[in-house]
Design a protein around this motif. Sequence first.
Motif, PDB file in Angstrom:
ATOM      1  N   SER A  38       0.834  -1.194   0.000  1.00  0.00           N
ATOM      2  CA  SER A  38       0.000   0.000   0.000  1.00  0.00           C
ATOM      3  C   SER A  38       0.880   1.260   0.000  1.00  0.00           C
ATOM      4  N   GLY A  39       0.550   2.215  -0.840  1.00  0.00           N
ATOM      5  CA  GLY A  39       1.313   3.464  -0.915  1.00  0.00           C
ATOM      6  C   GLY A  39       2.487   3.398  -1.868  1.00  0.00           C
ATOM      7  N   ALA A  40       2.605   2.294  -2.606  1.00  0.00           N
ATOM      8  CA  ALA A  40       3.748   2.125  -3.502  1.00  0.00           C
ATOM      9  C   ALA A  40       3.642   3.001  -4.749  1.00  0.00           C
ATOM     10  N   LYS A  42       0.827   2.390  -7.063  1.00  0.00           N
ATOM     11  CA  LYS A  42       0.082   1.601  -8.060  1.00  0.00           C
ATOM     12  C   LYS A  42      -1.138   2.362  -8.580  1.00  0.00           C
ATOM     13  N   SER A  43      -1.957   2.848  -7.653  1.00  0.00           N
ATOM     14  CA  SER A  43      -3.174   3.558  -8.077  1.00  0.00           C
ATOM     15  C   SER A  43      -2.820   4.842  -8.813  1.00  0.00           C
ATOM     16  N   THR A  44      -1.758   5.495  -8.364  1.00  0.00           N
ATOM     17  CA  THR A  44      -1.322   6.718  -9.030  1.00  0.00           C
ATOM     18  C   THR A  44      -0.983   6.418 -10.492  1.00  0.00           C
ATOM     19  N   THR A  45      -0.257   5.320 -10.706  1.00  0.00           N
ATOM     20  CA  THR A  45       0.092   4.941 -12.079  1.00  0.00           C
ATOM     21  C   THR A  45      -1.175   4.693 -12.896  1.00  0.00           C
TER      22      THR A  45
HETATM   23  N1  ADP Z   1      -4.691  12.526  -3.735  1.00  0.00           N
HETATM   24  C1  ADP Z   1      -3.477  12.420  -3.183  1.00  0.00           C
HETATM   25  N2  ADP Z   1      -2.851  13.505  -2.673  1.00  0.00           N
HETATM   26  C2  ADP Z   1      -1.639  13.422  -2.127  1.00  0.00           C
HETATM   27  N3  ADP Z   1      -0.937  12.284  -2.024  1.00  0.00           N
HETATM   28  C3  ADP Z   1      -1.481  11.151  -2.506  1.00  0.00           C
HETATM   29  C4  ADP Z   1      -2.790  11.165  -3.110  1.00  0.00           C
HETATM   30  N4  ADP Z   1      -3.086   9.909  -3.509  1.00  0.00           N
HETATM   31  C5  ADP Z   1      -2.031   9.154  -3.160  1.00  0.00           C
HETATM   32  N5  ADP Z   1      -1.057   9.884  -2.561  1.00  0.00           N
HETATM   33  C6  ADP Z   1       0.245   9.399  -2.081  1.00  0.00           C
HETATM   34  O1  ADP Z   1       0.942   8.869  -3.175  1.00  0.00           O
HETATM   35  C7  ADP Z   1       1.592   7.685  -2.817  1.00  0.00           C
HETATM   36  C8  ADP Z   1       1.141   6.549  -3.724  1.00  0.00           C
HETATM   37  O2  ADP Z   1      -0.224   6.266  -3.479  1.00  0.00           O
HETATM   38  P1  ADP Z   1      -1.054   5.227  -4.323  1.00  0.00           P
HETATM   39  O3  ADP Z   1      -0.750   5.433  -5.757  1.00  0.00           O
HETATM   40  O4  ADP Z   1      -2.460   5.324  -3.909  1.00  0.00           O
HETATM   41  O5  ADP Z   1      -0.452   3.851  -3.823  1.00  0.00           O
HETATM   42  P2  ADP Z   1      -1.025   2.372  -3.958  1.00  0.00           P
HETATM   43  O6  ADP Z   1      -2.158   2.375  -4.920  1.00  0.00           O
HETATM   44  O7  ADP Z   1       0.142   1.603  -4.445  1.00  0.00           O
HETATM   45  O8  ADP Z   1      -1.442   1.968  -2.602  1.00  0.00           O
HETATM   46  C9  ADP Z   1       1.276   7.443  -1.360  1.00  0.00           C
HETATM   47  O9  ADP Z   1       2.368   7.921  -0.601  1.00  0.00           O
HETATM   48  C10 ADP Z   1       0.058   8.252  -1.106  1.00  0.00           C
HETATM   49  O10 ADP Z   1       0.028   8.716   0.210  1.00  0.00           O
END
Ligand code: ADP
Lengths: 284, 395
Positions: A38-40, A42-45
Motif C-alpha cells: 500500500s502506498g507504492a 500503483k493507483s497513481t500509475t
Molecule cells: N490525492 C493524493 N494527494 C496526495 N498524495 C497522494 C494522493 N493519492 C495518493 N497519494 C500518495 O501517493 C503515494 C502513492 O499512493 P497510491 O498510488 O495510492 O499507492 P497504492 O495504490 O500503491 O497503494 C502514497 O504515498 C500516497 O500517500
Amino acid sequence: MISVKNLSHLYNKEGKPAVNNISFEVEKGETFGFLGPSGAGKSTTQGVLTGLLKLQKGEVNVAGYDVSHVQNKRFNKIGVSFEQSNVYGKLTAKENLEFYAKLFDVETRDAQELIDLVGLSGKENVRAGEFSKGMKHRLTFARSMINNPELWFLDEPTTGLDPAIAATIKDIINAQKAKGTTAFLTTHNMYIADELCDRVAFIIDGEIKLIDTPKNLKLKYGQKLVDVEYLEGGKTKKETFKTIDEADRNKLAEVIKKHDIQTMHTKEATLEEIFIQVTGRGLV
Amino acid sequence: MKLLSTYLKEMKIAFRGFYFYIEVVMAAIILIILLVAVKESPVSKEKEFLFYDMDEEIVDTFFKKAFEDGTMVRVDPVDFDVKAQEIEITDKETGETKTKVFEKETITADAIEVYNPDTGELDKTMFITDTEEDMIRLAYSEKTIGAKIWLDDSYKSHYVYYTQGYETERMQSLLYILHNDDIKVLNDTADSLTVRKLGDVEVLNNRQNLVPPFIVLMGSMMGYFIVIAYIYLDKGEGVIKAFAVSPSAVWKYLLSKAFVIMTTVTFSSSVITIPVMGLQPNYLLFYVLLWISTFAFAALGLFIASFFDNMTKAFGILFGGMMVMMLPALSYFIPSFDPVWMRYVPTYPLMQGFKEIMMINGDAKYVLTQCGIFLVGGIIVFLLANVRFKKTLTV
Ligand SMILES: Nc1ncnc2c1ncn2[C@@H]1O[C@H](COP(=O)(O)OP(=O)(O)O)[C@@H](O)[C@H]1O
Ligand SMILES: [Mg+2]
C-alpha cells in the motif's frame, strides 16, 4: 497496448514523488500486474494511465492514444475498475449499469447478465446504497466490463472480498483473458499476481524494482527448499534444506541414509518471499 | 443523447433525494405566508403629500376645527431620504411634458395624523411640504398621490393633483368628479433610463412586491446551494471518476447537474409566482430569466465546488456568498439604503428584472439585457468550472 516511458508523478511540489521515473510496456493480450505494498504508487500509475490524473512528466501511450491529449472516445475500448467502489447509492444495481452503458458509443453488455456474473443475482433492483462494501466493489467491477473493453484496468480487484467471491472474480478475469483482453492489474496480493499475471512488476516507493514472469522470478530468485520430517531417537524431527546449498544437500543425504523418513516435500519460494528478497520489504 | 440520459438519471436521483422536496416544500411555505400573512394593500394609501401654496395662518384655519375635535393630530416632522431622480411630468389636458432632475437629499415634512371620526382609528398621515417640488418628489418616491392647493382672489380653493402614471382612468375621473372642473390632473411618469432603483414606480401590491426577492432566494440562491450539495454527494460516492473514464465528456455531467437545478427551480418558483401573480406577468420572459439566472448561479456553485474536497471545507465561502447575494434584498425593501456597489451584486439586477416582469408595463428591454449578461457570465463561469473539474479528479 500500453507504453510508459520515464513517468513521474508528484501530488505536491515539495513532497516525494508518488511515482518516480518508471518505464514499462504491456503487450496486446497480456495481463500485466503491479505488485507492491500500500502506498507504492500503483493507483497513481493507473490514474495517469486512465487520464484521471494529468500527465506531468514522461511519455504515456495507452491503446493507441497519447494520454497528454485527452480524447474521451478512447474510453469506448477501455474499462476501469476502481480500488474504492464508486456507484450511485440512490440508483439500483441495474440502473447503475444501464445508465453507464448509455455513455458508450459501442455495443454494451446486458446489465442483468453482468449482475449475475458477479454473483449479485436477485439484488438487481436493490439500491446500491444498501449494498455492503464487497457488493459495491463487485458492482464497480461489473461496470468496468460493460463495454467489452479491449484494455482493462483493475485496481485491487479482489481486495476486501471474501475468498469465495475473490475466486469468482479471478475466474472472470481469467475468462476475459482467454478472450484476448489486455489487462493492467494492481494488487498487493501475491497469489493474485502469481495466478493471473503473465508478467509482474515489483513496485515500491514509486519505483519499479524489476519486471518478469512469475515463473522466471521463481526460477531466478526462488531457492528450492525441501521440508523433511524424520524419526530420531523415537522423536519426530523437522528440518528444511536448501537444495542449492552444498552443505544442506549433504546433510539431507545424510538424513535420508540414517533415519526413518516420515514426510518429505519440496517447496517453491512464494512471490512474497522473492519480493522481500528483492526490495527488502514485505507486501503489507 | 448522452446528455439526455445523464439528465434523466440525475432527475431520478434528485427525486430520490431530499433536496428537491426541501426546495418545493419551502416554496409552498413561502406561498402560504404570502397568501395568509401579507395584506395586498399597498402602503401608499396610508400617506398623502400636500403643498399649501398660501400663508401659514390661512393653512392653520383649514385644520383648526379638526385639531380641536381631535380627528387630526400634529406629530413630529418626518425626514425623508430621497434618491436622485429624474421625473417626467405630463399635463393631462394639454399633453405638455417637462422633465425635472433632482439630486439625492433629505426632505423634512410636517406630519399630521388623521383619525376616523367614527372609529377613532388612524386613517392616514398627511405630510405637508414647504415647496411644490418637495411634494412632487415625495409623492413620486412614496408612490402615492400628491396635491398642490391654493386660493384665488375670491378665496376659492384650487387643487392640482400629481398622480403616478399608472393610476387607473377611473381613479382619475373620480378626482374630476370630486372637484368638478376646478382641477387640473397632472401626470408624472418615471423615466428610469438614467437612474434606476429598486422601489421606483410601483404597480405591485405588497404581496406581489415580495415575489421577486423570494424568486431570487428560492431560485438562484437555493440553486447555487443545492448544486454544491449534489456535487459533494457525488464526490463522496466518487461517481465523477467513473464518468471521467467513460466516452462522455465531463461538461455533460456538469450541465446535467445545472439542468436538474433549473428543473427544480422551475417547480419551486412556479409554486410561488403563479398563485400570487396570476396572469399579470409575462411568463415567457419570466421563465427565460429564471432559467438563465439559475444556470448562471448553478455554474457558480459548480465552480466553487471544484475548489474544495467536501462540504465542510466549502461551507465558509458558500455561506459568505449567500450572505452577499442576499444583501440587495435590503435595498429592495429599504429604498433609502442603496449604495452604488450594491448594484454590482448579481442578485440586485436580478430582483429588479423579476420585478419588471411582474409589473404590467415592465421594462422588457431591461429584462432581456439582464438575460444576456447572465447568459454570457453563466457560460464563462461554467467553462471555468469545467476546466477546474477536469483538473481535480483524483484516484
Ligand atoms: N490525492 C493524493 N494527494 C496526495 N498524495 C497522494 C494522493 N493519492 C495518493 N497519494 C500518495 O501517493 C503515494 C502513492 O499512493 P497510491 O498510488 O495510492 O499507492 P497504492 O495504490 O500503491 O497503494 C502514497 O504515498 C500516497 O500517500
Ligand atoms: Mg491503490
